[in-house]
Design an enzyme around this catalytic site. Structure first.
Site, PDB file in Angstrom:
ATOM      1  N   LYS A  79     -69.818 -31.971 -56.175  1.00 29.14           N
ATOM      2  CA  LYS A  79     -70.036 -30.767 -55.366  1.00 29.14           C
ATOM      3  C   LYS A  79     -70.420 -29.585 -56.239  1.00 29.14           C
ATOM      4  CE  LYS A  79     -69.594 -28.916 -51.254  1.00 29.14           C
ATOM      5  NZ  LYS A  79     -70.853 -28.177 -51.520  1.00 29.14           N
ATOM      6  N   LYS A 128     -74.070 -29.268 -60.131  1.00 29.06           N
ATOM      7  CA  LYS A 128     -74.735 -27.974 -59.952  1.00 29.06           C
ATOM      8  C   LYS A 128     -76.234 -28.177 -60.026  1.00 29.06           C
ATOM      9  CE  LYS A 128     -73.557 -23.557 -59.603  1.00 29.06           C
ATOM     10  NZ  LYS A 128     -72.252 -23.040 -59.149  1.00 29.06           N
ATOM     11  N   LYS A 142     -62.936 -26.611 -61.458  1.00 23.29           N
ATOM     12  CA  LYS A 142     -62.657 -25.763 -60.287  1.00 23.29           C
ATOM     13  C   LYS A 142     -62.094 -26.615 -59.149  1.00 23.29           C
ATOM     14  CE  LYS A 142     -66.102 -22.838 -59.767  1.00 23.29           C
ATOM     15  NZ  LYS A 142     -67.305 -22.130 -59.259  1.00 23.29           N
ATOM     16  N   SER A 145     -66.034 -24.815 -48.595  1.00 23.84           N
ATOM     17  CA  SER A 145     -67.048 -25.870 -48.475  1.00 23.84           C
ATOM     18  C   SER A 145     -66.387 -27.206 -48.166  1.00 23.84           C
ATOM     19  CB  SER A 145     -67.826 -26.026 -49.785  1.00 23.84           C
ATOM     20  OG  SER A 145     -68.872 -25.088 -49.855  1.00 23.84           O
ATOM     21  N   HIS A 156     -65.527 -38.834 -60.792  1.00 24.02           N
ATOM     22  CA  HIS A 156     -64.215 -39.473 -60.609  1.00 24.02           C
ATOM     23  C   HIS A 156     -63.759 -39.333 -59.161  1.00 24.02           C
ATOM     24  CE1 HIS A 156     -63.314 -35.277 -61.227  1.00 24.02           C
ATOM     25  NE2 HIS A 156     -62.073 -35.459 -60.829  1.00 24.02           N
ATOM     26  N   ARG A 157     -64.293 -38.335 -58.467  1.00 25.03           N
ATOM     27  CA  ARG A 157     -64.128 -38.180 -57.020  1.00 25.03           C
ATOM     28  C   ARG A 157     -65.528 -37.969 -56.459  1.00 25.03           C
ATOM     29  NH1 ARG A 157     -59.360 -38.925 -57.633  1.00 25.03           N
ATOM     30  NH2 ARG A 157     -57.596 -37.491 -57.580  1.00 25.03           N
ATOM     31  N   ASP A 198     -57.285 -28.535 -55.923  1.00 29.11           N
ATOM     32  CA  ASP A 198     -57.048 -29.770 -55.161  1.00 29.11           C
ATOM     33  C   ASP A 198     -58.122 -30.050 -54.121  1.00 29.11           C
ATOM     34  OD1 ASP A 198     -54.874 -30.987 -56.272  1.00 29.11           O
ATOM     35  OD2 ASP A 198     -53.423 -29.758 -55.180  1.00 29.11           O
TER      36      ASP A 198
HETATM   37  N1  GLU Z   1     -71.753 -22.068 -55.751  1.00 31.80           N
HETATM   38  C1  GLU Z   1     -70.362 -21.945 -55.472  1.00 31.80           C
HETATM   39  C2  GLU Z   1     -69.560 -22.083 -56.737  1.00 31.80           C
HETATM   40  O1  GLU Z   1     -70.037 -21.858 -57.821  1.00 31.80           O
HETATM   41  C3  GLU Z   1     -69.916 -22.848 -54.339  1.00 31.80           C
HETATM   42  C4  GLU Z   1     -69.982 -24.308 -54.595  1.00 31.80           C
HETATM   43  C5  GLU Z   1     -69.713 -25.168 -53.355  1.00 31.80           C
HETATM   44  O2  GLU Z   1     -69.312 -24.638 -52.336  1.00 31.80           O
HETATM   45  O3  GLU Z   1     -69.943 -26.374 -53.464  1.00 31.80           O
HETATM   46  O4  GLU Z   1     -68.388 -22.346 -56.730  1.00 31.80           O
END
Ligand code: GLU
Length: 473
Positions: free
Chosen positions: A72, A108, A96, A365, A67-68, A101
């Site tokens: 990540k 993952k 998360k 990040s 959706h975005r 935001d």
């Molecule tokens: N692996 C980290 C997490 O579980 C960082 C993820 C990220 O920075 O994209 O939140």
């Protein structure tokens, strides 16, 4: 307590927790399914020649939500990795990002490998080959899917990923944004390594700013002198324990690791222990603490705050009833199973959930990604200007009052923020705002009584808004 017969899998556990939140809000059932389902999962199996022999490696990249964009989330190197775990972790990334935001979807990845069994060059070869698989199949690019470090990976692997992508797409002006958590000299950002641990510290600091919340957890006062047990002294656990003991005055009364636990009610010096582990590869023979062989039993020991910062499913139906901490903050992803969560809620244990508590990593990040696509480090344009501005204010104050400003005050007023200052400030602000949103959500709803459900309610409301506003294409 009646025994629930079987633990759900990690992914089912996350879904059950999300279902609890969905049940508390009036969410369209279709939207609820859209929010919960995993958009795509790629499984790859690829051969790499290691020490003259061909080995076939298995890996996954799950995209939970788009959706975005980009989606990540980290890439984990672990011998126990499997698809269920990757999907659970990808889902957690969605919630998360929403709660803090960060305008990303959730993803993952994992590779089944024990990195300790391979040389540096071999790991480089394997990582570059894994990257090729992900890029060619459309599961890695600066605009659609951006990995980061996780268990078993770090800056080194991220640098290899970025370099492999750059060689494939040198014409992509944003190639360096294809991965985060890189070394600073290769496009990384100051403060990323410590970010998740720092985020745990900021989350706890914010919790202790709310006297009522502290009282609900049967505590009073500040973090100073609070007894903390931490499980896992990896990147996240080490930084969280170090900052909380050195900067907040908390006592780390036990550290649980793979080879047992160390206990000292007066507090363990985390920096000394970290040095010891780096030198000897074990917590054993560390002076000034007692070694307990059965590390897991130490989770149950009396303390104010328990910080599971290792793996998932550590507090389960089997041990939940015996956990005596007043407050648990989940620095790891999924350390408490669904059934254990229900037991702890009934016991009145306060839980600051993973989806919020360990979001510091992805938050920084996000800053790194923005730095990469803007092609400039934060503070470069403004630092000297702020310094001049501060110097001017100091001069004016001195002229107006006829008094000299102390050297200390002058240097504070004339110091322009560098990148690390800005990253810390942005992370602190993010963690404070998100906690306030979570507690406001909890306090405003009669049918939500725990921070985890409130976290999911708040993030699902944000995610579902984008489905409702934009529609389903
Ligand atoms: N692996 C980290 C997490 O579980 C960082 C993820 C990220 O920075 O994209 O939140």
């Amino acid at each position: 307590m009646s025994q629930i017969i079987q633990e759900p899998t990690f992914r089912e556990s996350v879904d059950l927790m999300v279902d609890r939140a969905i049940a508390a809000i009036d969410l369209d059932p279709g939207i609820a399914i859209a929010v919960k389902s995993c958009n795509a999962v790629l499984q790859v199996q690829f051969p790499v020649k290691i020490r003259g022999k061909i080995e076939v490696f298995t890996g996954w990249r799950a995209v939970h939500s788009t959706h975005r964009l980009p989606s990540k989330g980290g890439i984990r190197y672990a011998p126990y990795a499997d698809q269920d775990e990757v999907e659970a972790l990808a889902a957690l990334m969605t919630y998360k990002c929403a709660i803090v935001d960060v305008p990303f979807g959730g993803s993952k990845g994992a590779l089944v490998i024990d990195p300790s069994l391979y040389e540096r060059d071999e790991l480089e070869k394997i990582t570059r080959r894994f990257t090729l698989e992900l890029v060619r199949k459309g599961f890695l690019s600066p605009s659609t899917n951006v990995p980061a470090p996780d268990i078993g990976t770090g800056q080194r692997e991220m640098a290899w990923i970025a370099d492999t992508y750059k060689h494939l797409y040198p014409e992509d002006i944003n190639y360096v944004a294809c991965v985060t958590g890189k070394p600073v000299q290769h496009g990384g950002i100051a403060g990323r390594i410590e970010a998740t641990g720092r985020g745990v510290q900021y989350a706890l600091q914010e919790f202790f700013r709310h006297a009522n919340d502290v009282k609900n957890a049967n505590m009073s006062g500040s973090l100073d002198g609070k007894k903390i047990i931490i499980q896992g002294l990896g990147n996240v656990g080490y930084h969280a324990a170090k900052f909380l003991s050195e900067e907040n005055g908390a006592l780390i009364t036990a550290v649980i690791e793979r080879d047992g636990a160390l206990i000292n009610d007066e507090g363990i010096n985390i920096e000394n222990l970290h040095q010891h582990i780096c030198e000897h590869g074990t917590i054993k023979n560390f002076p000034s603490a007692i070694l307990e062989e059965d590390g897991k039993a130490v989770l149950e020991k009396d303390c104010d705050i328990l910080i599971p910062a290792a793996l998932e499913s550590q507090i389960t139906l089997e041990n939940a009833e015996r956990i005596s901490a007043k407050l648990i903050i989940e620095a790891a992803n999924g350390p408490i199973t669904y059934g254990a969560d229900e037991i702890l809620n009934q016991k009145g244990t306060i839980i600051i959930p993973d989806a919020y508590a360990n979001a510091g990593g992805v938050t920084v990040s996000y800053f790194e990604w923005i730095r990469n696509i803007s092609h400039m480090r934060f503070g470069r344009m403004s630092r000297r200007h702020s310094e001049e501005h501060g110097s001017h204010i100091s001069d004016v104050l001195e002229t107006m009052t006829g008094e000299k400003i102390s050297e200390q005050s002058r240097s504070k007023l004339t110091r322009g923020a560098n990148e690390l200052d800005l990253v810390r400030s942005g992370l602190d602000d993010t963690m404070r705002n998100a906690y306030q949103k979570i507690r406001e959500t909890m306090l405003s709803m009669d049918n939500v009584h725990d921070l985890r459900t409130a976290t999911y309610v708040a993030s699902i409301e944000k995610i579902s808004r984008s489905y409702i506003d934009i529609g389903v294409y």
